[in-house]
Design a protein around this motif. Structure first.
Motif, PDB file in Angstrom:
ATOM      1  N   TYR A  80       3.369   1.915  -3.257  1.00  0.00           N
ATOM      2  CA  TYR A  80       2.233   1.638  -4.442  1.00  0.00           C
ATOM      3  C   TYR A  80       1.496   2.714  -4.631  1.00  0.00           C
ATOM      4  O   TYR A  80       0.724   3.262  -5.789  1.00  0.00           O
ATOM      5  N   THR A  81       1.442   3.286  -3.360  1.00  0.00           N
ATOM      6  CA  THR A  81       0.531   5.035  -3.646  1.00  0.00           C
ATOM      7  C   THR A  81       1.218   5.567  -2.801  1.00  0.00           C
ATOM      8  O   THR A  81       1.481   6.806  -3.951  1.00  0.00           O
ATOM      9  N   ALA A  82       1.575   5.931  -1.848  1.00  0.00           N
ATOM     10  CA  ALA A  82       2.257   7.623  -0.958  1.00  0.00           C
ATOM     11  C   ALA A  82       3.298   6.974  -1.598  1.00  0.00           C
ATOM     12  O   ALA A  82       4.050   8.338  -1.962  1.00  0.00           O
ATOM     13  N   ASN A 120       4.427   5.758  -4.459  1.00  0.00           N
ATOM     14  CA  ASN A 120       4.727   4.989  -5.930  1.00  0.00           C
ATOM     15  C   ASN A 120       5.844   6.051  -6.530  1.00  0.00           C
ATOM     16  O   ASN A 120       6.708   7.205  -6.179  1.00  0.00           O
ATOM     17  N   TYR A 138      -2.454  -0.592  -8.934  1.00  0.00           N
ATOM     18  CA  TYR A 138      -2.543  -1.076  -7.867  1.00  0.00           C
ATOM     19  C   TYR A 138      -2.427  -2.552  -7.706  1.00  0.00           C
ATOM     20  O   TYR A 138      -1.892  -2.920  -7.044  1.00  0.00           O
ATOM     21  N   PHE A 193       0.971  -1.358  -0.031  1.00  0.00           N
ATOM     22  CA  PHE A 193      -0.392  -0.353   0.268  1.00  0.00           C
ATOM     23  C   PHE A 193       1.059   1.186  -0.075  1.00  0.00           C
ATOM     24  O   PHE A 193       0.626   2.139  -1.176  1.00  0.00           O
ATOM     25  N   LYS A 237      -5.733   3.639 -11.771  1.00  0.00           N
ATOM     26  CA  LYS A 237      -5.000   3.519 -10.602  1.00  0.00           C
ATOM     27  C   LYS A 237      -5.451   2.124  -9.832  1.00  0.00           C
ATOM     28  O   LYS A 237      -4.392   2.048  -9.043  1.00  0.00           O
ATOM     29  N   SER A 238      -6.558   1.467 -10.031  1.00  0.00           N
ATOM     30  CA  SER A 238      -7.570   0.127  -8.766  1.00  0.00           C
ATOM     31  C   SER A 238      -6.955  -0.996  -9.563  1.00  0.00           C
ATOM     32  O   SER A 238      -5.931  -1.935  -9.087  1.00  0.00           O
ATOM     33  N   THR A 244       0.631  -4.991  -6.186  1.00  0.00           N
ATOM     34  CA  THR A 244       0.442  -5.307  -5.053  1.00  0.00           C
ATOM     35  C   THR A 244       0.754  -6.765  -5.224  1.00  0.00           C
ATOM     36  O   THR A 244       1.141  -7.743  -3.898  1.00  0.00           O
TER      37      THR A 244
END
Length: 513
Positions: free
Chosen positions: A99-101, A103, A497, A96, A493-494, A501
């Protein structure tokens, strides 16, 4: 088995059904979904589930092409439960955050911004001259601007896209992230504003009133206001809702900043005892300003009004054909109805296979005021500027086997693969409403040039299907190296991600820069 009066599903159509035999080969493009069975009204089903699934799929196939029943795959919403078992990938630790905060885009932004912030703090603590801050601001503005210049972008994509398929997978996965360079663009842009705020503060602190210094002070804060406006409208939340205001603010504020900067450094030079010429020659910001001015003017020197041949496909889509240039695989163009209005970028694909009288096309579907107008009132001429620019899809040529996943008009950028002789082997998953009715038989034929048996999900029949199970199953059975996702921001994005992951190399366009 008796022949039914109902036209059978043509042999070769991929039908995803739990009763069909799985192909254990991962090297062939003929995956586990193929069947040579022509079902009839007298077909005996082994389970109620198989009967229900088959009839749902047969209806989907019919909706794609009722007359010809072309061999395009169709998927029912029952696939979500059927393919759930394929999701046996281990979730990455700290996925998480990574690959989100954290990336790649945000990591590049952080490197560009934090590096500048550290240098800014050190110089302010030790003490520095105002002109040193001007030079630092100019350097960051140059990096910010050049990251968006077509010639620089093309050079970067050609360089990173040249990584051979024989290179280690880790290197190829990293090189493929070149389209995240917007993080450098944004980070340097915000950092330039920080340096400029420092300059404005120091000049104000040491301000000595005079006619020239008062004019300089006024210009300093006018430029600062424009810089802050550019940063404010670039926020993803504002940009998504008011894209036209974002674009116009960016363009005209940039032009104004360049013009005011020229005036500003000449006024600063007028206050120097050494003279204006000596001041300018020894000021790095002066030479950087020359470079930025040339880079800004260059695309507009190539401004042309070009003819367009519009091919209406449906009330929801139009294909625009161009002949003014030759566009290579992975390139796109920017077009506008008026040169000072809003510009729109579209991926392009060759016309050589089905419209040889023109050179390339762009697929446009309803997504805003401009596209709605293009469909309702197809243009006969449009303005273009700059040169065709390489984009997201170009880097996929470094992989051997890929899965291309798209929705709606996202199939347009994917079609650029058809003209690349070095394109990877690929499977296509396309989810859209009434593909034949909306985009036409010619578009479906072009899709088959990428994948002879594409998985086409007609949402008017099956409803929206969870793409993840479909992609995971196809990825495993095809033995793919990577997944290319081109859809709306939320789905892109979904899905990217969810795949990353799970340790799968997945890529989608960046919408925040």
């Amino acid at each position: 088995m008796e022949q039914s009066t109902t036209p059978p599903v043509k042999a070769g159509i991929q039908i995803m059904s739990p009763a069909h035999t799985r192909n254990t080969s991962t090297a062939s493009s003929d995956t586990a979904y193929t069947t040579d069975t022509a079902y009839t009204a007298d077909t005996v089903y082994t389970t109620d589930e198989e009967k229900r699934l088959h009839h749902g799929l047969q209806g989907s196939v019919s909706s794609i092409d009722k007359g010809k029943r072309e061999s395009y795959s169709s998927v029912s919403s029952d696939l979500e439960a059927q393919n759930a078992e394929i999701d046996d990938y281990a979730q990455k630790r700290f996925g998480f955050i990574r690959y989100t905060a954290l990336n790649v885009y945000r990591r590049l932004f952080s490197i560009a911004f934090i590096g500048n912030a550290i240098a800014f703090i050190i110089l302010m603590v030790k003490g520095t001259a105002p002109l040193d801050l001007v030079n630092a601001a100019a350097v960051n503005l140059a990096v910010c601007g050049l990251c968006r210049h077509p010639l620089v972008v093309n050079s970067l994509f050609l360089t990173f896209g040249a990584v051979p398929r024989s290179a280690p997978m880790r290197l190829r996965r990293l090189a493929c992230k070149i389209f995240h360079l917007g993080g450098v663009h944004s980070g340097a842009g915000v950092a330039s504003c920080v340096w400029y705020i420092g300059f404005a503060g120091l000049y104000t602190y040491h301000f000595t009133p005079s006619p020239v210094s008062i004019a300089v002070l006024a210009l300093i804060y006018f430029v600062l206001a424009l810089l802050l406006a550019i940063i404010a409208v670039a926020h993803p939340a504002f940009r998504a809702k008011h894209h036209d205001y974002f674009e116009l603010t960016h363009r005209f504020s940039n032009w104004a900043i360049l013009a005011l900067f020229w005036i500003l450094i000449f006024l600063l030079g007028a206050q120097e005892l050494a003279g204006l010429s000596s001041f300018l020659i020894h000021l790095p910001a002066f030479w950087i300003l020359i470079l930025l001015t040339a880079a800004t003017i260059h695309p507009w020197l190539l401004l042309r009004r070009v003819p367009v041949k519009a091919e209406p496909l449906s009330p929801h889509a139009v294909r625009l054909h161009f002949s003014h240039a030759t566009v290579r695989f992975g390139q796109g163009i920017s077009v506008a109805r008026h040169p000072l209005g809003d510009w729109h970028s579209f991926a392009s694909f060759t016309d050589q296979f089905d419209a040889e009288e023109t050179k390339f096309s762009c697929l446009v579907s309803k997504a805003g005021d401009w596209t709605r107008q293009a469909i309702a009132q197809p243009p006969t001429v449009l303005w273009k500027r700059g040169v065709p620019t390489y984009g997201f899809g170009y880097v996929f040529r470094m992989f051997e086997r890929i899965i291309v996943v798209t929705t709606g008009s996202g199939i347009g950028p994917c079609l650029s693969f058809i003209e690349d002789p070095r394109r990877p082997n690929m499977r296509v998953v396309w989810q859209t409403k009434s593909p034949l009715k909306t985009y036409g038989q010619r578009t479906l034929d072009l899709v088959k040039r990428m994948d002879e048996e594409p998985v086409v999900i007609d949402t008017s029949v099956s409803g929206r299907v969870d793409m993840l199970p479909v992609v995971l199953k196809l990825y495993k059975e095809f033995g793919a190296d990577a997944v290319c996702v081109i859809s709306n921001p939320k789905m892109t994005k979904s899905l990217v991600y969810s795949l990353e992951t799970r340790g799968i190399a997945a890529y989608g366009p960046i919408f925040d820069s």
